[in-house]
Design a protein around this motif. Structure first.
Motif, short mmCIF file in Angstrom:
data_model
loop_
_atom_site.label_atom_id
_atom_site.label_comp_id
_atom_site.label_asym_id
_atom_site.label_seq_id
_atom_site.Cartn_x
_atom_site.Cartn_y
_atom_site.Cartn_z
N ASN A 344 1.06 -1.26 0.06
CA ASN A 344 -0.03 0.09 -0.15
C ASN A 344 0.81 1.22 0.11
OD1 ASN A 344 -2.40 -1.26 -0.11
ND2 ASN A 344 -2.65 -1.14 2.38
N ASP A 375 4.51 6.32 4.47
CA ASP A 375 4.60 7.03 3.28
C ASP A 375 4.19 8.42 3.28
OD1 ASP A 375 2.03 7.54 2.00
OD2 ASP A 375 1.59 5.45 2.98
N SER A 398 -9.43 6.31 -4.77
CA SER A 398 -7.95 6.55 -4.44
C SER A 398 -7.11 5.56 -4.93
CB SER A 398 -8.02 6.12 -2.72
OG SER A 398 -8.00 4.96 -2.69
N GLU A 399 -7.34 4.56 -5.55
CA GLU A 399 -6.23 3.66 -6.00
C GLU A 399 -5.70 4.17 -7.23
OE1 GLU A 399 -6.00 0.00 -5.27
OE2 GLU A 399 -7.08 0.31 -3.11
N GLY A 409 -5.89 -3.95 -5.20
CA GLY A 409 -6.28 -4.90 -4.06
C GLY A 409 -7.79 -4.96 -4.27
N GLY A 411 -9.35 -4.65 -1.21
CA GLY A 411 -9.82 -3.93 0.03
C GLY A 411 -9.75 -5.02 1.03
N LEU A 414 -5.36 -5.00 4.52
CA LEU A 414 -5.55 -4.52 5.65
C LEU A 414 -6.26 -5.15 6.86
CD1 LEU A 414 -5.69 -0.46 5.46
CD2 LEU A 414 -3.70 -2.07 5.81
P1 ADP Z 1 -6.13 -3.31 -0.69
O1 ADP Z 1 -5.90 -4.86 -0.63
O2 ADP Z 1 -7.30 -3.12 -2.01
O3 ADP Z 1 -4.96 -2.59 -0.85
P2 ADP Z 1 -6.31 -2.60 1.93
O4 ADP Z 1 -7.23 -3.00 2.94
O5 ADP Z 1 -4.95 -2.91 1.89
O6 ADP Z 1 -6.93 -2.93 0.53
O7 ADP Z 1 -6.73 -1.10 1.96
C1 ADP Z 1 -7.90 -0.45 2.05
C2 ADP Z 1 -8.12 0.82 1.50
O8 ADP Z 1 -7.31 1.94 2.47
C3 ADP Z 1 -7.33 1.23 0.18
O9 ADP Z 1 -8.22 0.85 -0.79
C4 ADP Z 1 -6.99 2.54 0.33
O10 ADP Z 1 -7.85 3.43 -0.20
C5 ADP Z 1 -6.70 2.80 1.78
N1 ADP Z 1 -5.26 2.92 1.90
C6 ADP Z 1 -4.47 1.69 2.63
N2 ADP Z 1 -3.33 2.17 2.78
C7 ADP Z 1 -3.14 3.54 2.29
C8 ADP Z 1 -1.86 4.19 2.29
N3 ADP Z 1 -0.82 4.07 2.72
N4 ADP Z 1 -2.13 5.73 1.85
C9 ADP Z 1 -3.46 5.88 1.39
N5 ADP Z 1 -4.63 5.05 1.40
C10 ADP Z 1 -4.42 4.01 1.73
#
Ligand code: ADP
Length: 452
Positions: A344, A375, A398-399, A409, A411, A414
């Protein structure tokens, strides 16, 4: 055959009847004996008083006659009490006089007294038939034998209806509970009856609340999962259809097509793997290969592993500080936590940016170790902070990578990372996020002794 009635209602009725019946019968018996004693005392007192009167009369008579035997006979003949039989015997037990010699009633109440007539000792016997006492007692027995069963019958009937009334809410609850199924989980048991029953109904209703919640969650999860799987599946199908429709083709065209299919297949595999992991973790069936490990090595290896990916996007991953963090855990799963965070962070970093990784805590001073991944991308909007750990949650638009590509991803990253941290007794949190700075922190317990 059961020794005890099966229904609660019958048992309550039985208890009620016993609890009321035992004192009732005891009270009736006690009454009977008290009255019997009182009657006996009354008769004996009457006989005693009559004998006293007789003795007084005897004294008066003695002055008239000289002979004691004649005195006694005259007095017995003259002094009459209704139903009282008077008998006088001499010292040898011979009957000297008796008031009447009627066909004797079977049963007598008898009082004896020794009297002195002119220096001779005589036995004065007063006898009164017991039939008066018996008549009263007989009447009393009839009353008791009739009224006790009637009262017991009343008690049993009353007990039965009380039990029925008291248990009615339970029957209502059972009926309602029998009707509730997965599709009618929004229904609740009626909250009625005494405190115990309303308490029970509330407990069951709270259970239904939780069941309904978890059913709803499952349904959402299924809907989200199928939605996520639909896009790559559609890509594979469309690509195959288009390619096959216009045959024959040149090899580069087939290649390009196969690459699209491969990308979609990768994505599908990733999503399915992630879902599988979450499902196993939910079911408590995630196989963890726990060994003694050094968490700082896991951090180090993960940072190395993403170096290429980062370089390809013009991002540098900087590892600032490692601490001693020996612990028991699954190295692969912990590696995934780091990889998901780094993935991410790299994805959202601007070209030329850095991702900073640092550890703190650890041995010898602390019993937890913390690793932060920072980051300098756009950050996460504040209203999404609480939701990014939810399954399938993505911040809209956002992606930087189009949703259908393999790197994008679903989602789940995390939520998986947090779940793994929790399975290791630790936690994953978003420390802060604002434009230009986003910090995730993983905290894990460390252990002084590690056995490999
Ligand atoms: P994915 O597996 O789609 O990356 P995550 O569960 O890792 O999904 O993240 C969920 C959402 O959180 C992402 O779609 C993104 O919008 C946001 N996100 C996660 N990490 C960051 C980051 N470092 N900066 C900005 N947005 C983030």
């Amino acid at each position: 055959m059961p020794r005890w009635p099966a229904t609660l209602r019958a048992r309550l009725t039985l208890w009620y009847t016993i609890v009321l019946g035992v004192p009732l019968v005891a009270f009736a018996l006690l009454d009977y004996f008290v009255i019997a004693t009182a009657l006996r005392d009354g008769t004996e007192r009457f006989i005693g008083e009559a004998l006293t009167a007789f003795t007084r009369e005897l004294g008066a008579e003695r002055r008239v006659h000289g002979d004691p035997i004649a005195t006694i006979a005259t007095t017995v003949a003259e002094v009459r009490f209704q139903d009282l039989r008077i008998e006088v015997r001499d010292g040898a037990g011979n009957v000297i006089a008796v008031s009447e010699r009627t066909s004797a009633p079977p049963d007598w109440r008898v009082v004896e007294r020794t009297i002195d007539v002119d220096g001779g000792n005589y036995l004065l016997i007063g006898a009164y038939p017991r039939r008066d006492e018996e008549a009263v007692l007989e009447r009393m027995r009839t009353v008791v034998l009739l009224s006790v069963p009637i009262m017991l019958a009343f008690a049993a009937t009353g007990g039965y209806f009380l039990a029925k009334r008291g248990l009615q809410p339970v029957s209502a609850m059972a009926d309602r509970a029998a009707e509730i199924s997965a599709s009618t989980l929004n229904e609740r048991l009626p909250v009625a009856g005494g405190q115990e029953l309303t308490g029970l109904a509330r407990v069951v209703n709270a259970l239904l609340d939780r069941l309904e919640d978890s059913f709803a969650q499952q349904r959402r999860f299924m809907a989200d999962a199928s939605h996520e799987l639909r896009t790559p599946t559609a890509i594979v199908r469309t690509e195959a259809e288009v390619t096959l429709a216009r045959a024959p083709r040149e090899e580069p065209e087939y290649r390009a097509s196969m690459e699209v299919v491969q990308d979609a297949a990768h994505r599908l595999t990733r999503i399915v793997d992630d879902l599988f992991l979450l499902a196993r973790a939910d079911a408590g069936q995630l196989e963890m290969h726990i060994t003694g490990l050094y968490f700082e090595e896991v951090v180090h290896d993960a940072t190395r592993a993403v170096a290429h990916l980062a370089a390809a996007r013009g991002v540098t991953v900087v590892l600032h500080q490692l601490v001693q963090a020996p612990m028991q855990g699954d190295a692969d799963l912990l590696g995934r936590v780091l990889l998901n965070l780094l993935d991410n962070a790299i994805k959202f970093s601007p070209a030329g940016g850095t991702v900073d990784v640092a550890m703190s805590g650890g041995l010898p001073d602390r019993d937890t170790a913390v690793v932060t991944v920072e980051d300098h991308g756009p950050g996460i909007p504040p209203d999404s902070h609480a939701r990014i750990f939810e399954r399938f949650y993505r911040v809209d638009g956002s992606e930087p990578v189009p949703a259908e590509q393999a790197h994008s991803g679903a989602g789940l990253g995390l939520s998986i990372a947090r779940r793994i941290a929790e399975l290791h007794g630790g936690q994953l949190e978003l420390r802060r996020s604002e434009p230009g700075r986003t910090v995730f922190a993983v905290t894990l317990p460390v252990e002084a002794t590690t056995s490999d």
